[in-house]
Design a protein around this motif. Structure first.
Motif, short mmCIF file in Angstrom:
data_model
loop_
_atom_site.label_atom_id
_atom_site.label_comp_id
_atom_site.label_asym_id
_atom_site.label_seq_id
_atom_site.Cartn_x
_atom_site.Cartn_y
_atom_site.Cartn_z
N UNK A 74 -8.79 -13.69 48.71
CA UNK A 74 -7.52 -12.98 48.88
C UNK A 74 -7.32 -12.00 47.72
N UNK A 75 -6.64 -10.90 48.03
CA UNK A 75 -6.29 -9.88 47.05
C UNK A 75 -4.78 -9.78 46.98
N UNK A 76 -4.26 -9.46 45.79
CA UNK A 76 -2.84 -9.16 45.66
C UNK A 76 -2.71 -7.66 45.47
N UNK A 77 -1.82 -7.05 46.24
CA UNK A 77 -1.70 -5.60 46.30
C UNK A 77 -0.27 -5.17 46.00
N UNK A 78 -0.12 -4.19 45.10
CA UNK A 78 1.13 -3.47 44.91
C UNK A 78 0.75 -1.99 44.83
N UNK A 79 0.78 -1.33 45.97
CA UNK A 79 0.39 0.08 46.05
C UNK A 79 1.59 0.86 46.55
N UNK A 96 -8.89 -12.72 44.24
CA UNK A 96 -10.20 -12.13 43.97
C UNK A 96 -10.04 -10.77 43.30
N UNK A 97 -9.01 -10.03 43.73
CA UNK A 97 -8.70 -8.73 43.14
C UNK A 97 -7.20 -8.54 43.07
N UNK A 98 -6.78 -7.73 42.12
CA UNK A 98 -5.40 -7.25 42.06
C UNK A 98 -5.48 -5.74 42.07
N UNK A 99 -4.76 -5.13 43.01
CA UNK A 99 -4.71 -3.67 43.11
C UNK A 99 -3.28 -3.27 42.79
#
Length: 127
Positions: A74-79, A96-99
């Motif tokens: 899972x990725x956490x996203x704040x775009x 797994x990633x933070x964007x």
């Protein structure tokens, strides 16, 4: 916009009340610095979003906040909009990633650089 705090041992992503509501998340995110494998600055964060939205909110090319699930984790996203973003690849932990869209991506990357071991030219001869 989320407030980032870089400490010697961890990074804290403090979400605003609106971001918590959009992400359907009550807690801020804490990542141990040892868990960061790489950090990349991107001018187009939308191409980095992968998988399907598991929890959160999205208006394509306007805002994406929350958790995206893909086959490897899972990725956490704040775009937000067309702002520059930092992509943190993580070795362990909740994501797994933070964007993360930020106006201070270059400064963040500089603050994340770890102390590198001295090069052979800098090494002192053993006595």
């Amino acid at each position: 916009m989320a407030n980032l705090r870089v400490h010697a041992d961890r990074i804290e992503v403090h979400l605003t009340a609106a971001e918590k509501a959009l992400a359907l998340r009550a807690d801020d995110i804490v990542v141990q610095r040892d868990d960061i494998r790489s950090a990349t600055v991107t001018d187009d964060p939308w191409v980095w979003i992968r998988g399907i939205r598991k929890r959160g909110s999205e208006v394509p090319l306007v805002v994406a906040v929350g958790v995206w699930k893909y086959h490897g984790g899972t990725d956490f996203v704040i775009v937000k909009g067309k702002r520059q973003a930092v992509v943190l690849e993580l070795a362990d932990g909740e994501f797994t990633r933070i964007i993360l869209s930020t106006n201070h991506s270059a400064t963040l990357i500089d603050r994340l650089k770890l102390n590198e071991p001295p090069s052979a030219a800098d090494a002192q001869p053993a006595e």
